[in-house]
Structures are given as C-alpha cells and as structure tokens.
Design an enzyme around this catalytic site. Sequence first.
Site, PDB file in Angstrom:
ATOM      1  N   TYR A   1      38.352  30.992  40.763  1.00 43.50           N
ATOM      2  CA  TYR A   1      37.103  30.455  40.749  1.00 43.50           C
ATOM      3  C   TYR A   1      35.927  31.824  40.495  1.00 43.50           C
ATOM      4  O   TYR A   1      36.226  32.713  40.602  1.00 43.50           O
ATOM      5  CB  TYR A   1      36.894  30.419  42.494  1.00 43.50           C
TER       6      TYR A   1
ATOM      7  N   ASP B   1      36.717  39.313  36.586  1.00 44.98           N
ATOM      8  CA  ASP B   1      35.857  38.965  37.498  1.00 44.98           C
ATOM      9  C   ASP B   1      36.225  39.614  38.949  1.00 44.98           C
ATOM     10  O   ASP B   1      37.063  39.003  39.562  1.00 44.98           O
ATOM     11  CB  ASP B   1      35.909  37.620  37.407  1.00 44.98           C
TER      12      ASP B   1
ATOM     13  N   LYS C   1      28.467  40.090  45.605  1.00 50.11           N
ATOM     14  CA  LYS C   1      28.974  40.622  46.960  1.00 50.11           C
ATOM     15  C   LYS C   1      28.616  41.726  47.450  1.00 50.11           C
ATOM     16  O   LYS C   1      27.382  42.249  47.702  1.00 50.11           O
ATOM     17  CB  LYS C   1      30.345  40.206  47.355  1.00 50.11           C
TER      18      LYS C   1
END
Length: 428
Positions: free
Chosen positions: A144, A238, A266
């Site tokens: 994702y 990623d 994050k």
Amino acid sequence: MTNLKSIDAFNEAKELIPGGVNSPVRAFSSVGGIPRFIEEADGAYIKDIDGNKYVDYVQSWGPLIFGHRDEDIENAVIDAVKHGLSFGAPTQIETALAHEVTDIFDSVEKVRFVSSGTEAVMSAIRLARGFTGRDDIVKFEGCYHGHSDSLLVQAGSGLATFGNPSSPGVPADFTKHTLLAIYNSIESVKKCFENSKDIACVIIEPIAGNMGLVPADKEFLHELRDLCTKNGALLIFDEVMSGFRATLRGAESITGVTPDLVTLGKVIGGGMPVGAFGGKKEIMASLSPEGPVYQAGTLSGNPIAMTAGYTALTKLKKNSNIYKILEDRATRLVNGMKDAACENGIDMVVDVRGSMFGFFFSKNGVKNFEDAAKADHKLFALFHAAMLDAGFYFACSGYETGFISTRTTDQMIEDTIEASKKVFKAIK
Ligand code: KE4
C-alpha cells in the site's frame, strides 16, 4: 471494560463524517466492534473516553517510536508554536530536517517535504515519470502506497498485466499505466518488463507492512535493483512505514540495495503531518522550481511539523542503540504469544524487523499477499477484540503491522503474553 461513551461518540461521528472516521481502517470494519474514541495518551498508554487504558501497539500507525507525549518533542513543539504556526515561506528548520534525512539515508542527496505519505509517493511517481519520460509503473500486490489514483489498482486479467481500479472514482485510464507484480517474485517483475518498454519506475515497500509484516527477500531486492538498472527504470523504496522503524538508516542499510528514490512519512514527523521523498541530486533536479516536474503544498515544510520531526530524528541518531533493544522486546512479545497460541493448538507465524512486529494465524510462512490472505483473519478478529478488552491495543486488521516504542516496557510485554494465554484458551 465498558465502551458506552465510544458507542455514543461513534454514532454521533457517523452523522457528520463518512463511517465516523477520517481514515477507513480506524472504523474497525475488518475486526468488528466499536472503535475506541481516544481522550489522551502518555508514554506507552492510550486512554479512551470511557476511561479504559490500553498498552498501545499501534502508536498512530507508526510515528510514535518514542511513545506518546515524548518530553523532548513536546517541549520543542511548544516552543516552536510561540514563534508562529505557519508562514508559507522558507524556514531554517526545513533545511535542518533535510540535513538529518540526507545524513541518515545514504541514497538521499536531496529531499522534498510534503504533508503525508500519500503525497510523498504520488510526487515521487510523478518525478520518476518526468525524469524518465516514461508513463508506466510497477507496484506489488499487497503493498500500500497511499490513496493516489494510479496506485489504487487491483490485478487485471492476471498479474504482471495492467491493473484495474480497486476503487470507484478512479477512471480505468488512471490505472492503465500501472502493472501489478507478485511480492518476492522476480519472474513476475520480468514479465512486467516484457509487457512494457515504457516503465518509469518500480515502487516497493522493501519491508512490507500493509499486508501484515512481510519483509522482501534480500536476493529478490538485489535482482529487482539489477532489473531496474538494466531497463532504465527507477527503483523507489516506499519506507513511509519502515523508515526509522526497522532501523535508523533504512532498508538500504540492511539489504545493501540502493534505491533511486525513497519515500518517507510517519516517524519523520514525530507525530505531526510530514511526508518526504528524496534521492539522487540528478533526479531531484527535475523537480519544480529547479526543473519542470510540478509539485507543491501550502503546508509542506510546516515549521511546527518540521520541529517535531527534527527533534525525533536527532534523538534517534543519538540513541540508535534502541533498535536492537526494541527488536529484542518485539521478538520476546511475538515469540511469547506464539508459544501461547501453540499451547492452545493455534498455528501462528511471526516476524520482527527492528521495532516492527507482525504475525499471522497460519501454519505456513507468508511471502506475498496471496499467502497473507490465506491466514485466519476471522481468528485475528476474535484475538483483537479479546486483547482490547484485556487492555492491549493491537492494529484493527490482520493486514497491518504492530509497533514497539521506547516506552513499551518488559513488564508490558510480559503482561501482554500472559493476557494472550487467556485469550487463546478462550478463542481456540
Ligand atoms: P499516509 O498518506 O497515510 O500518511 O501514508 C500512506 C502510506 C504510504 N506508504 C506506506 C508504506 C504506508 O504504510 C502508508 C500508510 N500506512 C497506513 C497504515 N497501514 C496508514 C493508516 C491509515 O491508512 O489510516
């Protein structure tokens, strides 16, 4: 443990916010039950509006490696707020955080900050397309990368072929340039390069955390690197989730594979909204205003968010020994729960990478999304609900990853294992 106030709050929220949440996974749809509305948090604990306290293994989906209300981050943010919230003009704290990122990630010579992981990935893809002059991209089933249109794609007629939209609202034209490969399968990537001579980039979570925790095989990543180089395609790691969580210096430092671009999020914001993408100077030079590839954002480089991120990263650099400590703690946690499951005849496979941990209720190892989907997710839902009632807050999906923070103590780990023994006995 009652959650009457969360029930009322959820019903009220659903009147005004679709599904009552601002990000779908928070609605507990895949595990059932009522999402807990959180009132406050401190250290390793979160507390909901009914006064229930939980050991938090979600940590806002990864950002809070130092736990909630880290004193250094909190004080730095409080000081920064006194100088103003946002200027829409360059500030030196942006350069300071850029220095930390380029110092930590060997592959990153220049970096651009944005406000989310989605924005970082969307921008990196556009940059790769602009830099190579090519349109097609390759992603992996089970990875994702945020919700930008060209990445909301599911397998079309078969894997390694062009994908179909995985969400209404995404025109087929927006995913016809996206090819889907199988995680850990270099043959499926070779097929993509046979099916398209116009591949701008391959994007991968080198340590996948969105199909559960499924790290890519080192050999596979090396073969992927060689394939991209041979075909003139960029390799994008990623690391929005794994960055600063698996280790300090990124998957490249563990695998020896150097990506052309890295996306981050994050932890890099210390709990505030920050995303970033970066790589070699020659690639980043294509980015506006230096180059022609447009990318922008009102709150990109917001000084308060930059301050939180800078404080987090400088603290990580000073305490890089924490990764071994957190990995040992995570390993104790998952092995303890696995033993408890086994004593009750429940099959469980576990994995750990630094402060990230994952597990599947499955007899077999998990190497890709197909394997992950075969795990017992119904049993996971029972486990999640029972552990929540026992005061342990796990991610509300079997396709997520858990996190240990520096505030997660050995005693909390032992208590979690003890609670899991009772839970497995009850749900087997
Ligand atoms: P955000 O736009 O949510 O900041 O980042 C998107 C993203 C990109 N890349 C990776 C590897 C990610 O894990 C994410 C977001 N992760 C999810 C957790 N699985 C965020 C939680 C949510 O969607 O609410």
